[in-house]
Scaffold this active site. Structure first.
Site, PDB file in Angstrom:
ATOM      1  N   ASP A   9      42.281   0.840  68.687  1.00 15.88           N
ATOM      2  CA  ASP A   9      43.173  -0.296  68.528  1.00 15.88           C
ATOM      3  C   ASP A   9      44.530   0.272  68.088  1.00 15.88           C
ATOM      4  OD1 ASP A   9      44.335  -2.683  67.794  1.00 15.88           O
ATOM      5  OD2 ASP A   9      42.541  -3.447  66.810  1.00 15.88           O
ATOM      6  N   GLU A 110      43.692  -2.558  72.996  1.00 13.46           N
ATOM      7  CA  GLU A 110      42.399  -2.110  72.472  1.00 13.46           C
ATOM      8  C   GLU A 110      41.371  -1.884  73.561  1.00 13.46           C
ATOM      9  OE1 GLU A 110      39.903  -5.204  70.447  1.00 13.46           O
ATOM     10  OE2 GLU A 110      41.840  -6.170  70.236  1.00 13.46           O
TER      11      GLU A 110
END
Length: 363
Positions: A9, A110
């Site tokens: 992320d 992500e």
DNA sequence: GTATGCTTTCGGC
DNA sequence: TTACGGCCGAAAGCATAC
């Protein structure tokens, strides 16, 4: 076979991309905003850097309010450019792809990845690999990110969350139960408000509670498939595989109206551009849709929708203009307030590849 | 009863 | 004191099918 799974992320993505592009703003509060165009500062903050967050700025906060929070702190107020972040995103995903067995992108910033083979199931190797990925993204894009490594998707995702910002969290199979135990069930993928309520009624608030809950009571309340998944996830044994990233399943275009209204002609007029954008996108992606949805965001900011599903995929949005109008009419009839924003969604998408057009079919 | 499909709303970023 | 985007997939509720 035991698998090794990661989740990555990028930290405060849009704002960090702006910092990377213009490092001189790094020490200032950075607010990446969506300006709706209705008044000077109407709109919201999409992403803020940590400096801005320290002053109380949050994602989704009205710009006027956020500006007040950082008043006198020399903020950088930047208008969001989605296309720019998409380009950076693609390059990052490419970098990660080179280091892993399989990559599944789940958002603009992500992704999950499988590194079972790359690590030969060794978690020390996994940490080194995660460090390598982070370094590659830092060297190539000047962006920091957070990584979680674990035996399942659920564990890896919780790991990257706790590693923020800029950390790596490796949860070995042996430490999984201990790691999961205190985490609130609401953090588990697949647990929404209703499921949370049901779980709380059984006295289950943490993942540890869930792992040791009476399975038959769980099943009675939530059904077989959900309870089986939850129990597996709570013990870190869920086996959702990492799969190759899929094409998007829906496209939508939402606009803020020039002023609040319930006038259908007015709404249709202002949605012309949205209709064109969606039509173009469908065509350039060579996709068809089966479900068409009219979206209205009312003056109280609640969202209402009306949709229609066709028996066969539709490739030409113009062909169903009349249906768009009908759906908006239904929608307007069903509410008492004016519309503040309006949009159109096409979903249940399918590729036109290998599909014959009607003309070809009739030949 | 459980699975599946459709519709609507919710939640995260 | 209020203020307020755009986009996506997931969740949930319901109806129907098996």
């Amino acid at each position: 076979m035991a698998r090794v799974i990661g989740h990555i992320d990028v930290d405060y993505f849009y704002a960090q991309v702006e910092e990377a592009e213009n490092p001189s703003i790094r020490d200032r509060p950075v607010l990446v905003c969506v300006f709706s165009g209705r008044t000077e500062d109407s709109g919201v903050v999409s992403t803020a850097n940590y400096k801005a967050r320290e002053s109380g700025v949050k994602s989704g906060m009205p710009i006027v309010l956020a500006k007040r929070k950082v008043e006198g702190k020399d903020p950088a107020i930047i208008s969001m450019e989605r296309g720019k972040y998409e380009v950076v995103s693609e390059r990052i995903m490419q970098l990660v792809k080179e280091e892993v067995d399989l990559l599944e992108q789940t958002g603009i910033d992500e992704a999950f990845f499988d590194i079972t083979n790359a690590t030969k199931e060794d978690y020390t190797t996994a940490r080194t690999l995660a460090e390598g990925i982070k370094k590659s993204i830092l060297d190539n894009e000047r962006l920091s990110c957070s990584v979680g490594i674990g035996r399942s998707k659920a564990v890896a995702k919780l790991g990257s969350d706790l590693a923020k910002p800029g950390g790596i969290m490796v949860i070995t199979p042996e430490s999984t139960a201990e790691f999961l135990k205190p985490i609130p069930v609401t953090k588990l993928y697949g647990v929404g408000p209703k499921t949370t309520d049901a779980l709380v009624s059984l006295g289950v608030t943490t993942i540890g509670d869930l792992a040791s809950a009476d399975f038959f009571k769980l099943e009675g309340l939530l059904g077989r498939s959900l309870s089986a998944y939850l129990h597996a996830a709570a013990t870190g044994l869920d086996s959702e595989p990492v799969t190759e990233s899929q094409a998007p399943t829906q496209f939508m275009k939402i606009i803020t109206l020039k002023k609040d209204t319930k006038d259908l002609g007015e709404i249709q007029d202002q949605l012309e551009g949205a209709l064109t954008t969606l039509g173009t996108r469908l065509k350039s992606n060579n996709e068809s849709f089966r479900t068409l949805t009219a979206i209205g965001i009312l003056t109280d900011l609640t969202t209402r929708t009306k949709s229609k599903t066709y028996d066969v995929p539709i490739n030409d949005l113009n062909a169903v203009r009349a249906n768009v109008a009908d759906l908006f009419e239904e929608l307007a009839d069903s509410v008492s307030r004016d519309f503040r924003r309006a949009g159109i969604r096409v979903s249940d998408l399918s590729s036109n590849k290998d599909q014959k057009s009607l003309a070809e079919f009739l030949q």
